[in-house]
Design an enzyme around this catalytic site. Structure first.
Site, short mmCIF file in Angstrom:
data_model
loop_
_atom_site.label_atom_id
_atom_site.label_comp_id
_atom_site.label_asym_id
_atom_site.label_seq_id
_atom_site.Cartn_x
_atom_site.Cartn_y
_atom_site.Cartn_z
CG HIS A 57 -12.23 6.53 4.38
ND1 HIS A 57 -12.73 7.54 5.16
CD2 HIS A 57 -11.75 7.13 3.26
CE1 HIS A 57 -12.56 8.70 4.55
NE2 HIS A 57 -11.96 8.48 3.40
CD GLU A 95 -0.53 -10.02 1.01
OE1 GLU A 95 0.32 -10.91 1.23
OE2 GLU A 95 -0.44 -8.87 1.50
CG HIS A 144 -0.58 -5.21 -1.47
ND1 HIS A 144 0.80 -5.07 -1.34
CD2 HIS A 144 -0.98 -5.92 -0.37
CE1 HIS A 144 1.20 -5.68 -0.24
NE2 HIS A 144 0.13 -6.21 0.37
#
Length: 120
Positions: A5, A114, A68
């Site tokens: 994660h 994104e 990102h």
């Protein structure tokens, strides 16, 4: 080996969960440690985000090592218009070298996402 994660510090876990539900994530489990609530959301493929609730703290030091993360979508333009984002970093556009159409938006805490749609 597999990545399990990504953990994001968030000012309000409920608000952040509502944001990511727009992409199909659902809350999966939670735990509390050191007076910090940690809530997990997952997509249909099992990709998890850990949301560490900072109880309103909203000034995060993002640093330069983090940029990102990307989410594949069926239609970048439709998703960009539909999703209630918290900031536009880059509007939809083709990236021929990457073979994709992309856009960049911010979540409620300023993390950049994104959106990626493969070009056919």
């Amino acid at each position: 080996m597999e990545i399990l994660h990504t953990c994001l510090n968030v000012a309000d876990a409920d608000e952040t969960i509502a944001f990511y539900e727009q992409f199909g994530f659902e809350e999966s489990w939670s735990f509390e440690a050191s007076d910090t609530e940690n809530r997990y959301i997952a997509d249909d493929d099992g990709v998890e985000l850990q949301l560490s609730d900072t109880e309103g703290e909203s000034e995060f030091e993002q640093g330069t090592a983090w940029d990102h993360f990307a989410i594949r979508v069926d239609d970048v333009d439709a998703t960009f218009e539909r999703v209630e984002n918290h900031g536009v970093v880059q509007e939809p556009g083709d990236q021929p070298a990457a073979g994709a159409r992309t856009a960049f938006i911010e979540d409620p805490d300023g993390h950049v996402l994104e959106l990626i749609e493969p070009l056919e």
